[in-house]
Design a protein around this motif. Structure first.
Motif, PDB file in Angstrom:
ATOM      1  N   TYR A  28       0.835  -1.201   0.000  1.00  0.00           N
ATOM      2  CA  TYR A  28       0.000   0.000   0.000  1.00  0.00           C
ATOM      3  C   TYR A  28       0.873   1.256   0.000  1.00  0.00           C
ATOM      4  O   TYR A  28       0.656   2.182   0.772  1.00  0.00           O
ATOM      5  CB  TYR A  28      -0.930  -0.002   1.227  1.00  0.00           C
ATOM      6  N   SER A  71      -6.606  -1.069  -3.106  1.00  0.00           N
ATOM      7  CA  SER A  71      -6.668   0.280  -2.549  1.00  0.00           C
ATOM      8  C   SER A  71      -6.068   1.258  -3.553  1.00  0.00           C
ATOM      9  O   SER A  71      -5.391   0.855  -4.511  1.00  0.00           O
ATOM     10  CB  SER A  71      -5.864   0.346  -1.238  1.00  0.00           C
ATOM     11  N   THR A 113     -10.445   0.135  -1.138  1.00  0.00           N
ATOM     12  CA  THR A 113     -10.519   0.170   0.324  1.00  0.00           C
ATOM     13  C   THR A 113      -9.303   0.896   0.901  1.00  0.00           C
ATOM     14  O   THR A 113      -8.283   1.069   0.228  1.00  0.00           O
ATOM     15  CB  THR A 113     -10.583  -1.249   0.911  1.00  0.00           C
ATOM     16  N   TYR A 114      -9.432   1.294   2.153  1.00  0.00           N
ATOM     17  CA  TYR A 114      -8.308   1.920   2.838  1.00  0.00           C
ATOM     18  C   TYR A 114      -7.239   0.876   3.167  1.00  0.00           C
ATOM     19  O   TYR A 114      -7.547  -0.306   3.364  1.00  0.00           O
ATOM     20  CB  TYR A 114      -8.770   2.585   4.127  1.00  0.00           C
ATOM     21  N   HIS A 118      -4.257   2.586   7.724  1.00  0.00           N
ATOM     22  CA  HIS A 118      -4.883   3.905   7.623  1.00  0.00           C
ATOM     23  C   HIS A 118      -5.754   4.137   8.853  1.00  0.00           C
ATOM     24  O   HIS A 118      -6.234   3.200   9.488  1.00  0.00           O
ATOM     25  CB  HIS A 118      -5.738   3.949   6.348  1.00  0.00           C
ATOM     26  N   ARG A 120      -8.679   5.190   8.867  1.00  0.00           N
ATOM     27  CA  ARG A 120     -10.038   4.796   8.542  1.00  0.00           C
ATOM     28  C   ARG A 120     -10.016   3.409   7.908  1.00  0.00           C
ATOM     29  O   ARG A 120      -8.982   2.924   7.447  1.00  0.00           O
ATOM     30  CB  ARG A 120     -10.681   5.814   7.589  1.00  0.00           C
ATOM     31  N   SER A 121     -11.179   2.764   7.893  1.00  0.00           N
ATOM     32  CA  SER A 121     -11.283   1.431   7.299  1.00  0.00           C
ATOM     33  C   SER A 121     -12.489   1.380   6.376  1.00  0.00           C
ATOM     34  O   SER A 121     -13.311   2.301   6.343  1.00  0.00           O
ATOM     35  CB  SER A 121     -11.402   0.356   8.382  1.00  0.00           C
ATOM     36  N   VAL A 124     -13.136   3.341   0.245  1.00  0.00           N
ATOM     37  CA  VAL A 124     -12.711   4.723   0.033  1.00  0.00           C
ATOM     38  C   VAL A 124     -13.754   5.421  -0.847  1.00  0.00           C
ATOM     39  O   VAL A 124     -14.044   4.953  -1.954  1.00  0.00           O
ATOM     40  CB  VAL A 124     -11.332   4.777  -0.649  1.00  0.00           C
ATOM     41  N   GLU A 128     -12.613  10.828  -2.288  1.00  0.00           N
ATOM     42  CA  GLU A 128     -11.271  10.710  -1.715  1.00  0.00           C
ATOM     43  C   GLU A 128     -10.359   9.837  -2.564  1.00  0.00           C
ATOM     44  O   GLU A 128      -9.337   9.349  -2.095  1.00  0.00           O
ATOM     45  CB  GLU A 128     -11.364  10.142  -0.296  1.00  0.00           C
TER      46      GLU A 128
END
Length: 363
Positions: A28, A71, A113-114, A118, A120-121, A124, A128
């Motif tokens: 990531y 992601s 996805t995050y 991160h 947040r989970s 996304v 953003e």
């Protein structure tokens, strides 16, 4: 005799000088402004294992389409412009003395996805940098955003995307390619009766649910040289309630079909289609699955999952549970794991020249 960990294994036309391989590990770490392009982080991460003595390294999943990324920070190989960055990684790994393969993937309904680290989970939002995911149908994974169902034309273009990505992998100089059909990502979604409820030729019975995967195998096999190994990662089970035996039977049959189409190694993992499953995690908890697949196919099989110690890895190989052990977290903790394993098992393993002065510290 040399320990099994350090005996060569020939997979199609590739001789690998050992049997403890680096499993794919998502980092990531691509830059948002350069989607899919691997960076200096990936170069340092992957080369560290080559310096440590890895016989074969598999990269993280490289998305075959832009919407196939797990992601926004995931690696990709969906366009020609990304090949140069991969070539840089491959070249340094080769110069350091290791082989390297790329894992080709599409996240399907688990895309956009995050990253796990991160703050947040979940999915996304488009605002953003996210996008709408796609899948066999419109059912989401857990609390993720709803996917869009892929139509037949899009399935055909997805198969073509895997083939094109495999050709780019050849151009980049990779030694092998692995098709990612595990962990609840797109190809695993199509295989699973829990997810794939389609009524067309890509759904229904196991033959229908496996159609997309087998078409991808055909496309990848046709896109690489005959000498180049094609690996396939499968989840032996999704750990659904009462489903383990049925899942394993399905995995064995899909493995047989894949080998008939030209797959050269089955990489056995588990999980991914069931949110928050109850998994009896422990050392080597998936090796029994690998052993059962190994009994059913005439190609090498790898095992993965909490294999951390040299004696444990050697035992998996010596007892015939697998032909290869894939490792991940233990290697993050110790990128020189192979040298420590060689010392433990009494096997001489050469060091990369600039690091050779470290050898006495293991005596």
């Amino acid at each position: 005799m040399a320990p099994r960990l350090f005996t060569p294994l020939t997979v199609r036309g590739l001789e690998v000088p050992g049997r403890a391989w680096v499993a794919p590990m998502c980092q990531y770490s691509c830059r948002p402004g350069e989607p899919g392009f691997v960076t200096d982080w990936h170069l340092a991460h992957l080369t560290s294992f080559a310096i440590g003595g890895a016989p074969l390294i598999l990269t993280e999943a490289a998305a075959v389409t832009e919407v196939g990324r797990i992601s926004p920070w995931d690696a990709g190989i969906w366009q020609d412009q990304q090949v140069g960055a991969w070539e840089r990684v491959v070249s340094l790994v080769h110069r350091t003395g290791s082989l390297i393969g790329v894992q080709l993937g599409h996240a399907g309904r688990k895309a956009s996805t995050y990253a796990p680290f991160h703050e947040r989970s979940g999915s996304v939002p488009v605002a953003e940098g996210g996008w709408q995911s796609v899948g066999p149908g419109t059912a989401p994974f857990g609390s993720y955003a709803d996917p869009r169902e892929l139509d037949l034309a899009e399935l055909s273009s997805t198969v073509a995307a895997f083939g094109a990505a495999a050709r780019r992998a050849v151009t980049a100089g990779f030694d092998a390619v692995e098709i990612h059909a595990a962990h609840g990502y797109l190809l695993a979604q199509f295989l699973s009766p829990l997810v794939n409820r389609r009524s067309d030729e890509y759904g229904g019975d196991l033959a229908g649910r496996a159609r997309l995967l087998l078409e991808v195998v055909d496309a990848v096999r046709a896109s690489v040289p005959d000498r180049m190994p094609v690996l396939l990662r499968l989840s032996a089970t999704d750990w659904g309630s009462g489903q383990v035996a049925d899942d394993l039977e399905r995995t064995v049959q899909v493995s047989r079909w894949a080998v008939e189409r030209g797959v050269d190694l089955i990489d056995v993992s588990s999980g991914g289609n069931v949110p928050r499953p109850e998994i009896p995690i422990g050392p080597g908890y998936q090796t029994g699955f690998a052993e059962q697949v190994r009994r059913a196919v005439e190609v090498p099989v790898s095992a993965v999952g909490m294999i951390t110690r040299p004696d444990q890895a050697e035992q998996v190989l010596a007892e015939g549970q697998a032909d290869v052990v894939m490792m991940a977290r233990a290697l993050l903790a110790d990128p020189h794991w192979w040298h420590r394993a060689a010392e433990t098992l009494g096997h001489p393993l050469p060091w990369v020249g600039p690091y050779a002065r470290a050898a006495p510290l293991l005596d």
